[in-house]
Write a protein that holds these residues in place. Structure first.
Motif, PDB file in Angstrom:
ATOM      1  N   ARG A 191       0.817  -1.203   0.000  1.00 36.13           N
ATOM      2  CA  ARG A 191       0.000   0.000   0.000  1.00 36.13           C
ATOM      3  C   ARG A 191       0.851   1.252   0.000  1.00 36.13           C
ATOM      4  O   ARG A 191       2.013   1.225   0.377  1.00 36.13           O
ATOM      5  CB  ARG A 191      -0.824   0.025   1.268  1.00 36.13           C
ATOM      6  N   GLU A 193       2.528   4.416   1.292  1.00 39.48           N
ATOM      7  CA  GLU A 193       3.196   4.448   2.593  1.00 39.48           C
ATOM      8  C   GLU A 193       2.327   5.047   3.697  1.00 39.48           C
ATOM      9  O   GLU A 193       2.338   4.578   4.827  1.00 39.48           O
ATOM     10  CB  GLU A 193       4.491   5.244   2.471  1.00 39.48           C
ATOM     11  N   ASN A 194       1.543   6.067   3.358  1.00 36.36           N
ATOM     12  CA  ASN A 194       0.784   6.712   4.433  1.00 36.36           C
ATOM     13  C   ASN A 194      -0.524   6.016   4.764  1.00 36.36           C
ATOM     14  O   ASN A 194      -1.331   6.532   5.519  1.00 36.36           O
ATOM     15  CB  ASN A 194       0.558   8.194   4.136  1.00 36.36           C
ATOM     16  N   ARG A 195      -0.749   4.817   4.185  1.00 37.25           N
ATOM     17  CA  ARG A 195      -1.915   4.042   4.611  1.00 37.25           C
ATOM     18  C   ARG A 195      -1.522   2.703   5.234  1.00 37.25           C
ATOM     19  O   ARG A 195      -2.385   1.885   5.501  1.00 37.25           O
ATOM     20  CB  ARG A 195      -2.858   3.821   3.434  1.00 37.25           C
ATOM     21  N   ARG A 196      -0.208   2.486   5.439  1.00 38.38           N
ATOM     22  CA  ARG A 196       0.199   1.230   6.072  1.00 38.38           C
ATOM     23  C   ARG A 196       0.041   1.333   7.582  1.00 38.38           C
ATOM     24  O   ARG A 196       0.492   2.281   8.189  1.00 38.38           O
ATOM     25  CB  ARG A 196       1.665   0.936   5.757  1.00 38.38           C
ATOM     26  N   ILE A 197      -0.608   0.365   8.170  1.00 43.75           N
ATOM     27  CA  ILE A 197      -0.846   0.409   9.612  1.00 43.75           C
ATOM     28  C   ILE A 197      -0.483  -0.904  10.290  1.00 43.75           C
ATOM     29  O   ILE A 197       0.247  -0.945  11.267  1.00 43.75           O
ATOM     30  CB  ILE A 197      -2.342   0.657   9.928  1.00 43.75           C
ATOM     31  N   TYR A 198      -1.022  -1.999   9.750  1.00 43.26           N
ATOM     32  CA  TYR A 198      -1.169  -3.197  10.579  1.00 43.26           C
ATOM     33  C   TYR A 198       0.131  -3.956  10.789  1.00 43.26           C
ATOM     34  O   TYR A 198       0.374  -4.443  11.884  1.00 43.26           O
ATOM     35  CB  TYR A 198      -2.232  -4.110   9.975  1.00 43.26           C
ATOM     36  N   LEU A 201       2.096  -2.442  13.354  1.00 42.82           N
ATOM     37  CA  LEU A 201       1.401  -2.554  14.632  1.00 42.82           C
ATOM     38  C   LEU A 201       1.546  -3.960  15.219  1.00 42.82           C
ATOM     39  O   LEU A 201       1.703  -4.121  16.434  1.00 42.82           O
ATOM     40  CB  LEU A 201      -0.078  -2.219  14.432  1.00 42.82           C
ATOM     41  N   ARG A 204       4.926  -3.947  16.674  1.00 48.62           N
ATOM     42  CA  ARG A 204       4.980  -3.218  17.932  1.00 48.62           C
ATOM     43  C   ARG A 204       4.330  -4.024  19.054  1.00 48.62           C
ATOM     44  O   ARG A 204       4.818  -4.043  20.180  1.00 48.62           O
ATOM     45  CB  ARG A 204       4.258  -1.888  17.785  1.00 48.62           C
TER      46      ARG A 204
ATOM     47  N   ARG B 361      -5.734   6.489   6.877  1.00 45.82           N
ATOM     48  CA  ARG B 361      -4.656   7.456   6.791  1.00 45.82           C
ATOM     49  C   ARG B 361      -4.402   8.085   8.168  1.00 45.82           C
ATOM     50  O   ARG B 361      -3.256   8.268   8.580  1.00 45.82           O
ATOM     51  CB  ARG B 361      -5.056   8.520   5.757  1.00 45.82           C
ATOM     52  N   ASN B 364      -2.686   5.646  10.487  1.00 45.14           N
ATOM     53  CA  ASN B 364      -1.269   5.592  10.104  1.00 45.14           C
ATOM     54  C   ASN B 364      -0.523   6.802  10.645  1.00 45.14           C
ATOM     55  O   ASN B 364       0.553   6.691  11.227  1.00 45.14           O
ATOM     56  CB  ASN B 364      -1.176   5.525   8.573  1.00 45.14           C
ATOM     57  N   LEU B 367       0.177   6.636  14.303  1.00 46.81           N
ATOM     58  CA  LEU B 367       1.193   5.658  14.702  1.00 46.81           C
ATOM     59  C   LEU B 367       2.604   6.102  14.355  1.00 46.81           C
ATOM     60  O   LEU B 367       3.564   5.586  14.911  1.00 46.81           O
ATOM     61  CB  LEU B 367       0.924   4.316  14.009  1.00 46.81           C
TER      62      LEU B 367
END
Lengths: 422, 368
Positions: A191, A193-198, A201, A204, B361, B364, B367
């Motif tokens: 995705r 870069e600014n929508r990568r989360i999981y 996480l 972490r 967004r 993200n 975080l």
């Protein structure tokens, strides 16, 4: 006579073959055992296994599009995937929308399809909602009517998504849970870069759980050791000190940490009063990772202390004396004799603390701020707020599988039968 | 998942228990789902108590489940066991539930009381507030609030721009942990005219611009999740600014005497109201209750207990003083002309379309 004995083997006093008699006795025993565990087994099936199965099913279940637009999907098979589809597809879509509007509200699929599509493409929900309200007045050529009704009908991406997701099962929740998406050629790519989360996480969550595991061990081991050397009377007193917070409500303990840790809280006020820090340099002890680590270490400490204590209690003190009498220095005796004997307790406490902290969410939500959040906070958000249950289920399933893999690895390295829970 | 199974089991038990037909004057237990706290209290005193007095066979049970109302409605509909009779929820979620057919469509003129002068309900409720399945009760707003003890008297913050001005207005800021309201304010503070905010936010450049503005205060932000956290953080002196619901901020500053000042600049205005779950057991009683509880006088009465504006035009002149404090409620209403000078009306269509993407967004961004 001789023949009979050899063919059926030994017999019991009442003439039954011994083998069958034993089998029968065994069967009764098994049935009794089953009857005893039966209620618990049924309870687990209904309350535990069945919901987990449902969760896993939901992470791939994809009924919205197939049910909403069957005719359109059929017409789409002719489409080459380039540019926009032709008039017959739009005509089929108009027919699908009109047919859907005829159904009783509870059985309509169009609204649900809009919600589903919006996960893949922003604005899709609006396109469906606005068009399905206007579709009764549409006249051929339908393609133009649709393009006028909402700009998204002229977006090839929407049609690619319809073609790709127009089947009863989908992998797209897992694709999203891994911070990936489909590109225009249908390949799975990372995705934006600014929508990568999981993924970060998950990392972490593992790191925080590891730190918490280490801290509970570092704090719990000496306490458990000390308690195991005390006479029963004092040990019980200490045990109550360990258990008392354990019996207090989780929310009460978390809120107490807020009172202690916040910038205007007890710790900071004391530090300022004693001139350790000036008033404008107060420590940020919570609403960040420290907050999560401190509060969770405290909350999970009993899970480490209890198994450790029960193991240490059963290590005869004579072993250490024997080691020393054979010439070991106290440190060597501890390291070579005592410590290895506590390993089952460390293993049990470690597995408990680690697995519980991986799935924790109330405490991080209250004291963790932004950097102290864990994956379960995202799962809860998708369950309760964004209501993307498919994605929540995919994340939950991944977490479950992750824990199982860790447990399997632990079993391979240490052996689960060496666990001692007290 | 667990609760679903539980409710399914409960459904079976309930079906076995009910059996017979319920007559009109048999005791009715009505479960009303709302937001809890001061808000449920205001509904209890303005609607529930007078209604139960007039209808002694009805008992109203409060359930504080509105924060997860849509999830609850879905779960009950899927389990086939609808235990909620009436639900207080936000219009965006109500539209979703309506599209899914799990709440009842409302014929406002047929089902609701006209204004005292005979104006039909559909014209009496404020423009744009009625939904297909939604009956608005109040106008509330999300406002920026400051703890005025944290600033010198001659340098009090007064605008949304000051929220983003860390140099002149130092201190931490408590913002809600979701994109809605925060992105609007970032653009507003960055100089976008109010009427263009959603157009700008619909473009990738506009989103980048909003996040860039938020970046400037990022290290000073404390995020809150539950509505009660914001006034708490502000009262403890943990933060100097907090965003929050105006009713809660009113309760903290006027009822509890906290040193709070509400900044009405850029207040983000939204409706809140009733929906009726489909297939509930007491639908007739619920409709009777709604006719009563949404009439002009009742809506005006609610404003005696909490500072949310009534959703009917005809209720506004009837808004009087606070029931316990005796202060005039008019000046504390979001819709009071003195407060309504730069409102941003929350655009639910926008959030329906772009919410999924912007939430990701925003998560993200939090975080990073």
């Amino acid at each position: 006579m001789d023949d009979q004995t050899t063919s059926s083997g030994l017999v019991t006093a009442d003439g039954q073959p011994l083998k069958r008699s034993l089998q029968r006795a065994e069967r009764t025993r098994k049935l009794t055992a089953l009857a005893l565990v039966g209620p618990l087994l049924a309870f687990l099936l209904v309350i535990f296994i069945f919901p987990i199965g449902q969760m896993m099913w939901r992470s791939v279940d994809n009924p919205q599009i197939v049910n909403a637009i069957p005719r359109t999907l059929e017409a789409l098979q002719e489409w080459d995937g380039e540019g926009l589809p032709d008039e017959p597809v739009y005509a089929a879509l108009a027919e699908d929308m009109r047919a859907d509007a005829e159904l009783p509200r509870r059985e309509q699929w169009m609204g649900r399809m809009g919600v589903r599509l919006n996960y893949e493409l922003s604005g899709a929900r609006g396109a469906i909602a606005r068009t399905s309200r206007a579709v009764d007045e549409f006249e051929p050529p339908f393609k133009e009517a649709f393009l006028d009704a909402h700009r998204n009908w002229g977006n090839p991406e929407l049609w690619q998504i319809l073609e790709r997701e127009g089947r009863p099962l989908t992998a797209s929740y897992y694709v999203a849970a891994l911070d990936r998406e489909y590109d225009s050629e249908g390949k799975i790519v990372l995705r934006d870069e600014n929508r990568r989360i999981y993924v970060s996480l998950f990392g972490r969550t593992l790191a925080l759980s590891g730190i918490i595991l280490f801290l509970t061990f570092a704090l719990g081991f000496p306490i458990a050791f000390y308690m195991s050397t005390l006479p029963m009377r004092y040990a019980n007193l200490l045990m109550i000190c360990v258990l008392l917070p354990f019996w207090t409500s989780l929310l009460v303990r978390t809120t107490s940490w807020i009172v202690l840790l916040q910038q205007q809280g007890v710790i900071n006020n004391a530090a300022v009063a004693m001139n350790f820090i000036s008033d404008d340099q107060r420590y940020s002890l919570m609403y960040n990772m420290q907050g999560t680590i401190i509060a969770m270490t405290h909350i999970l400490l009993p899970f480490m202390v209890l198994p450790l204590y029960s193991v240490m209690k059963n290590i005869p003190p004579s072993y250490m004396r024997a080691a020393k009498s054979l010439g070991a220095k106290p440190w060597t005796a501890f390291r070579r004799v005592y410590f290895p004997l506590t390993l089952p307790g460390i293993g049990a406490g470690g597995v408990l603390v680690f697995i519980i902290s991986i799935g924790y969410y109330i405490t991080p939500a209250l004291v963790g701020g932004q950097s102290g959040r864990m994956i379960s906070n995202e799962i809860a958000r998708h369950m309760q707020q964004s209501l993307n249950w498919g994605l929540a289920a995919a994340l939950g399933s991944m977490l479950l599988v992750g824990v199982l893999i860790l447990y399997w690895a632990y079993n391979r390295l240490v052996g689960a039968d060496s666990l001692k829970l007290g | 998942m667990k609760t679903r199974t539980m409710t399914a089991l409960g459904a079976a038990a309930a079906i076995m228990a009910v059996g017979g037909v319920v007559k009109a004057d048999d005791p009715v237990n009505m479960t009303v789902v709302s937001w809890g706290g001061a808000y449920t209290e205001s509904q209890q005193r303005a609607y529930h108590d007078p209604y139960m007095e007039a209808n002694p066979h009805v008992t109203i049970i409060n359930d504080d489940g509105s924060a997860n109302a849509l999830a609850g409605l879905r779960a009950q509909a899927q389990a086939g066991n609808v235990t909620w009779d009436l639900v207080d929820m936000l219009p965006s979620d109500a539209q979703l539930a309506c599209d899914e057919g799990i709440i009842m469509p409302i014929d406002h003129d047929a089902m609701l009381a006209p204004a005292p002068d005979g104006t039909p309900a559909s014209e009496d409720f404020l423009p744009g507030s009625l939904g297909e399945c939604f009956i608005p009760q109040i106008v509330y707003s999300t406002v920026l609030t400051v703890n005025h003890e944290q600033f010198p008297d001659d340098k009090q913050p007064t605008t949304i721009e000051h929220l983003f001005d860390v140099e002149n207005y130092p201190g931490r800021r408590a913002l809600q942990d979701r994109p809605g309201t925060n992105l609007e304010w970032a653009l507003y503070a960055d100089g976008v005219p109010i009427e263009d905010i959603y157009d700008v936010l619909a473009t990738p450049e506009g989103v980048d611009r909003a996040f860039a503005k938020l970046d400037t205060i990022k290290e000073h932000i404390v995020f809150w999740t539950e509505g009660a956290q914001a006034p708490q953080l502000l009262a403890d002196g943990e933060v100097a600014f907090a965003t929050g619901y105006n009713g809660r901020m009113f309760a903290a500053s006027e009822v509890e005497g906290q040193p709070f000042d509400i900044i009405w600049d850029g207040q983000i205005v939204e409706w809140d109201g009733w929906v009726v779950p489909a297939d509930g057991e007491n639908v007739d009683q619920v409709m009777d209750y709604l006719y009563f509880a949404t009439d002009t006088q009742r809506l005006a009465d609610q404003a005696k207990y909490i500072s949310y504006g009534p959703a009917r035009a005809s209720s506004a002149p009837l808004v009087s003083t606070h029931a316990d404090l005796g202060i005039e409620m008019g000046p504390h209403m979001p819709t009071n002309p003195d407060n309504y000078y730069a409102p941003i009306v929350l655009n639910n269509d926008f959030w329906a379309d772009y919410g999924d993407e912007l939430r990701e967004r925003f998560a993200n961004w939090m975080l990073q």
